[in-house]
Design a protein around this motif. Structure first.
Motif, PDB file in Angstrom:
ATOM      1  N   MET A 157       1.320  -1.127   0.213  1.00 27.52           N
ATOM      2  CA  MET A 157       0.077   0.089  -0.096  1.00 27.52           C
ATOM      3  C   MET A 157       0.829   1.145  -0.061  1.00 27.52           C
ATOM      4  SD  MET A 157      -2.667   1.161   2.907  1.00 27.52           S
ATOM      5  CE  MET A 157      -4.086   0.906   2.002  1.00 27.52           C
ATOM      6  N   TYR A 158       0.477   2.335  -0.970  1.00 23.90           N
ATOM      7  CA  TYR A 158       1.515   3.601  -0.609  1.00 23.90           C
ATOM      8  C   TYR A 158       0.869   4.239  -0.360  1.00 23.90           C
ATOM      9  CZ  TYR A 158       3.339   1.748  -4.865  1.00 23.90           C
ATOM     10  OH  TYR A 158       3.532   1.380  -6.005  1.00 23.90           O
ATOM     11  N   PHE A 159       1.544   5.359   1.050  1.00 21.35           N
ATOM     12  CA  PHE A 159       0.784   6.399   1.328  1.00 21.35           C
ATOM     13  C   PHE A 159       1.988   7.646   1.667  1.00 21.35           C
ATOM     14  CE2 PHE A 159       0.371   2.269   3.906  1.00 21.35           C
ATOM     15  CZ  PHE A 159      -0.673   2.797   4.157  1.00 21.35           C
ATOM     16  N   ALA A 160       1.291   8.730   0.901  1.00 19.69           N
ATOM     17  CA  ALA A 160       1.411  10.384   1.219  1.00 19.69           C
ATOM     18  C   ALA A 160       2.034  10.810   2.447  1.00 19.69           C
ATOM     19  CB  ALA A 160       1.268  10.918   0.102  1.00 19.69           C
ATOM     20  N   ILE A 161       3.004  11.357   2.349  1.00 21.62           N
ATOM     21  CA  ILE A 161       3.747  11.963   3.586  1.00 21.62           C
ATOM     22  C   ILE A 161       3.903  13.709   3.115  1.00 21.62           C
ATOM     23  CG2 ILE A 161       5.360  12.361   5.803  1.00 21.62           C
ATOM     24  CD1 ILE A 161       5.832   9.003   4.965  1.00 21.62           C
ATOM     25  N   VAL A 162       3.117  14.396   3.713  1.00 22.00           N
ATOM     26  CA  VAL A 162       3.095  15.564   3.431  1.00 22.00           C
ATOM     27  C   VAL A 162       3.434  16.771   4.599  1.00 22.00           C
ATOM     28  CG1 VAL A 162       2.013  17.474   1.986  1.00 22.00           C
ATOM     29  CG2 VAL A 162       1.577  15.387   1.732  1.00 22.00           C
ATOM     30  N   ALA A 163       4.616  17.340   4.537  1.00 24.60           N
ATOM     31  CA  ALA A 163       4.981  18.224   6.181  1.00 24.60           C
ATOM     32  C   ALA A 163       5.128  19.267   5.608  1.00 24.60           C
ATOM     33  CB  ALA A 163       6.077  17.322   7.058  1.00 24.60           C
ATOM     34  N   ILE A 164       4.780  20.199   6.560  1.00 27.01           N
ATOM     35  CA  ILE A 164       4.685  21.787   6.418  1.00 27.01           C
ATOM     36  C   ILE A 164       5.766  22.091   7.633  1.00 27.01           C
ATOM     37  CG2 ILE A 164       3.991  24.021   6.027  1.00 27.01           C
ATOM     38  CD1 ILE A 164       2.839  21.455   3.874  1.00 27.01           C
ATOM     39  N   ASP A 165       7.141  23.175   6.773  1.00 27.52           N
ATOM     40  CA  ASP A 165       8.103  23.385   7.625  1.00 27.52           C
ATOM     41  C   ASP A 165       8.071  24.553   8.806  1.00 27.52           C
ATOM     42  OD1 ASP A 165       9.396  22.241   5.884  1.00 27.52           O
ATOM     43  OD2 ASP A 165      11.386  23.304   5.495  1.00 27.52           O
ATOM     44  N   ARG A 166       8.003  24.431   9.860  1.00 27.55           N
ATOM     45  CA  ARG A 166       7.978  25.441  10.583  1.00 27.55           C
ATOM     46  C   ARG A 166       8.245  27.031  10.309  1.00 27.55           C
ATOM     47  NH1 ARG A 166      10.106  25.459  15.329  1.00 27.55           N
ATOM     48  NH2 ARG A 166      11.592  23.963  15.304  1.00 27.55           N
ATOM     49  N   PRO A 167       8.086  28.447  10.562  1.00 27.23           N
ATOM     50  CA  PRO A 167       8.973  29.183   9.959  1.00 27.23           C
ATOM     51  C   PRO A 167      10.312  29.391  10.237  1.00 27.23           C
ATOM     52  CG  PRO A 167       6.288  30.111  10.688  1.00 27.23           C
ATOM     53  CD  PRO A 167       6.774  28.755  10.694  1.00 27.23           C
ATOM     54  N   GLY A 168      11.276  29.736  10.520  1.00 24.83           N
ATOM     55  CA  GLY A 168      12.575  29.943  10.916  1.00 24.83           C
ATOM     56  C   GLY A 168      13.555  28.840  10.474  1.00 24.83           C
ATOM     57  N   THR A 169      12.909  27.865  10.055  1.00 20.45           N
ATOM     58  CA  THR A 169      13.502  26.780   9.796  1.00 20.45           C
ATOM     59  C   THR A 169      14.630  26.178   9.000  1.00 20.45           C
ATOM     60  OG1 THR A 169      11.711  25.271   8.856  1.00 20.45           O
ATOM     61  CG2 THR A 169      12.325  25.019  11.918  1.00 20.45           C
ATOM     62  N   THR A 170      14.705  27.486   8.018  1.00 16.91           N
ATOM     63  CA  THR A 170      15.589  26.800   7.082  1.00 16.91           C
ATOM     64  C   THR A 170      17.032  26.588   7.218  1.00 16.91           C
ATOM     65  OG1 THR A 170      14.739  28.798   5.798  1.00 16.91           O
ATOM     66  CG2 THR A 170      16.892  28.390   4.667  1.00 16.91           C
ATOM     67  N   ASP A 171      17.524  26.965   8.098  1.00 20.55           N
ATOM     68  CA  ASP A 171      19.254  26.808   8.869  1.00 20.55           C
ATOM     69  C   ASP A 171      18.956  24.831   9.037  1.00 20.55           C
ATOM     70  OD1 ASP A 171      20.346  28.995   7.980  1.00 20.55           O
ATOM     71  OD2 ASP A 171      19.935  29.594   9.918  1.00 20.55           O
ATOM     72  N   VAL A 172      17.945  24.818   9.906  1.00 18.41           N
ATOM     73  CA  VAL A 172      17.152  23.339  10.007  1.00 18.41           C
ATOM     74  C   VAL A 172      17.891  22.619   8.644  1.00 18.41           C
ATOM     75  CG1 VAL A 172      16.050  21.779  11.288  1.00 18.41           C
ATOM     76  CG2 VAL A 172      16.662  24.425  12.092  1.00 18.41           C
ATOM     77  N   ARG A 173      17.193  22.786   7.967  1.00 16.30           N
ATOM     78  CA  ARG A 173      16.841  22.496   6.376  1.00 16.30           C
ATOM     79  C   ARG A 173      18.192  21.959   6.117  1.00 16.30           C
ATOM     80  NH1 ARG A 173      13.507  20.377   2.503  1.00 16.30           N
ATOM     81  NH2 ARG A 173      11.382  20.704   3.840  1.00 16.30           N
ATOM     82  N   ALA A 174      18.562  23.072   5.825  1.00 14.46           N
ATOM     83  CA  ALA A 174      20.385  22.959   5.320  1.00 14.46           C
ATOM     84  C   ALA A 174      21.174  21.567   5.672  1.00 14.46           C
ATOM     85  CB  ALA A 174      20.697  23.923   5.029  1.00 14.46           C
ATOM     86  N   LYS A 175      21.288  21.661   7.715  1.00 16.59           N
ATOM     87  CA  LYS A 175      21.784  21.033   8.137  1.00 16.59           C
ATOM     88  C   LYS A 175      21.480  20.161   8.258  1.00 16.59           C
ATOM     89  CE  LYS A 175      22.868  24.899  11.840  1.00 16.59           C
ATOM     90  NZ  LYS A 175      23.147  25.839  12.465  1.00 16.59           N
ATOM     91  N   THR A 176      19.952  19.126   8.336  1.00 19.04           N
ATOM     92  CA  THR A 176      19.821  18.095   8.785  1.00 19.04           C
ATOM     93  C   THR A 176      19.375  17.160   7.700  1.00 19.04           C
ATOM     94  OG1 THR A 176      18.733  19.321  10.147  1.00 19.04           O
ATOM     95  CG2 THR A 176      18.140  16.794   9.788  1.00 19.04           C
ATOM     96  N   ALA A 211      13.805  16.469  13.928  1.00 22.93           N
ATOM     97  CA  ALA A 211      14.930  18.134  14.474  1.00 22.93           C
ATOM     98  C   ALA A 211      13.826  18.837  14.891  1.00 22.93           C
ATOM     99  CB  ALA A 211      15.557  18.443  12.562  1.00 22.93           C
ATOM    100  N   ASP A 212      11.973  19.121  14.664  1.00 23.25           N
ATOM    101  CA  ASP A 212      11.836  20.059  15.209  1.00 23.25           C
ATOM    102  C   ASP A 212      11.145  21.036  13.954  1.00 23.25           C
ATOM    103  OD1 ASP A 212       9.034  19.708  16.650  1.00 23.25           O
ATOM    104  OD2 ASP A 212      10.336  21.424  17.599  1.00 23.25           O
ATOM    105  N   MET A 213      11.311  20.242  12.964  1.00 22.62           N
ATOM    106  CA  MET A 213      11.335  21.071  11.695  1.00 22.62           C
ATOM    107  C   MET A 213       9.804  20.715  10.959  1.00 22.62           C
ATOM    108  SD  MET A 213      13.879  20.789   8.351  1.00 22.62           S
ATOM    109  CE  MET A 213      12.671  20.142   7.167  1.00 22.62           C
ATOM    110  N   PHE A 214       9.239  20.624  11.628  1.00 19.69           N
ATOM    111  CA  PHE A 214       7.381  20.576  10.762  1.00 19.69           C
ATOM    112  C   PHE A 214       6.892  21.036  11.755  1.00 19.69           C
ATOM    113  CE2 PHE A 214       9.337  16.670   8.614  1.00 19.69           C
ATOM    114  CZ  PHE A 214       9.705  17.142   7.425  1.00 19.69           C
ATOM    115  N   SER A 215       5.506  21.925  11.429  1.00 21.87           N
ATOM    116  CA  SER A 215       4.483  22.245  11.720  1.00 21.87           C
ATOM    117  C   SER A 215       3.692  21.359  11.645  1.00 21.87           C
ATOM    118  CB  SER A 215       4.649  24.082  11.746  1.00 21.87           C
ATOM    119  OG  SER A 215       2.978  23.909  10.295  1.00 21.87           O
ATOM    120  N   GLU A 216       3.449  21.227  10.910  1.00 20.31           N
ATOM    121  CA  GLU A 216       2.144  20.225  10.836  1.00 20.31           C
ATOM    122  C   GLU A 216       3.045  18.907   9.583  1.00 20.31           C
ATOM    123  OE1 GLU A 216      -1.283  21.131   8.246  1.00 20.31           O
ATOM    124  OE2 GLU A 216      -0.195  22.924   8.442  1.00 20.31           O
ATOM    125  N   VAL A 217       2.235  17.504   9.907  1.00 14.30           N
ATOM    126  CA  VAL A 217       2.343  16.471   9.658  1.00 14.30           C
ATOM    127  C   VAL A 217       2.037  15.530   9.262  1.00 14.30           C
ATOM    128  CG1 VAL A 217       4.750  14.303   9.017  1.00 14.30           C
ATOM    129  CG2 VAL A 217       5.008  16.002   9.875  1.00 14.30           C
TER     130      VAL A 217
END
Length: 99
Positions: free
Chosen positions: A1-20, A78-84
């Motif tokens: 079975m397939y699953f779509a995972i959609v996650a929205i970044d919390r504001p101000g997490t650009t550096d976290v995204r790059a490092k992670t 890394a607690d990057m997402f506001s919603e998943v």
């Protein structure tokens, strides 16, 4: 079975995204019990450049397994997402396994 995972970044997490990002990409391509990573990439802002979230498609036997996979992603740790959202998905058009 397939699953779509959609996650929205919390504001101000650009550096976290790059490092992670390296750990996130390694996680996607490392064998996970019962899970096959199929496709994914960043969701973008209207500028077409700035990442504002993540879309993944995985194959797993059930929702619980898909949710465990999502919870283990370094981006989530890394607690990057506001919603998943993890939802069952029917991959119709463009699926290489369905001719």
């Amino acid at each position: 079975m397939y699953f779509a995972i959609v996650a929205i970044d919390r504001p101000g997490t650009t550096d976290v995204r790059a490092k992670t990002r390296p750990a996130h990409r390694e996680y996607l391509h490392t064998s996970q019990a019962g899970v096959t990573y199929r496709l994914g990439g960043p969701l973008l802002a209207p500028d077409g450049v700035t990442a504002v979230g993540t879309l993944l498609v995985i194959e797993a036997p059930d929702l619980a397994t898909a949710e465990r996979f999502s919870a283990g992603d370094p981006y989530r740790k890394a607690d990057m997402f506001s919603e998943v959202s993890v939802r069952p998905w029917d991959w119709g058009t463009g699926n290489p396994d369905k001719q």
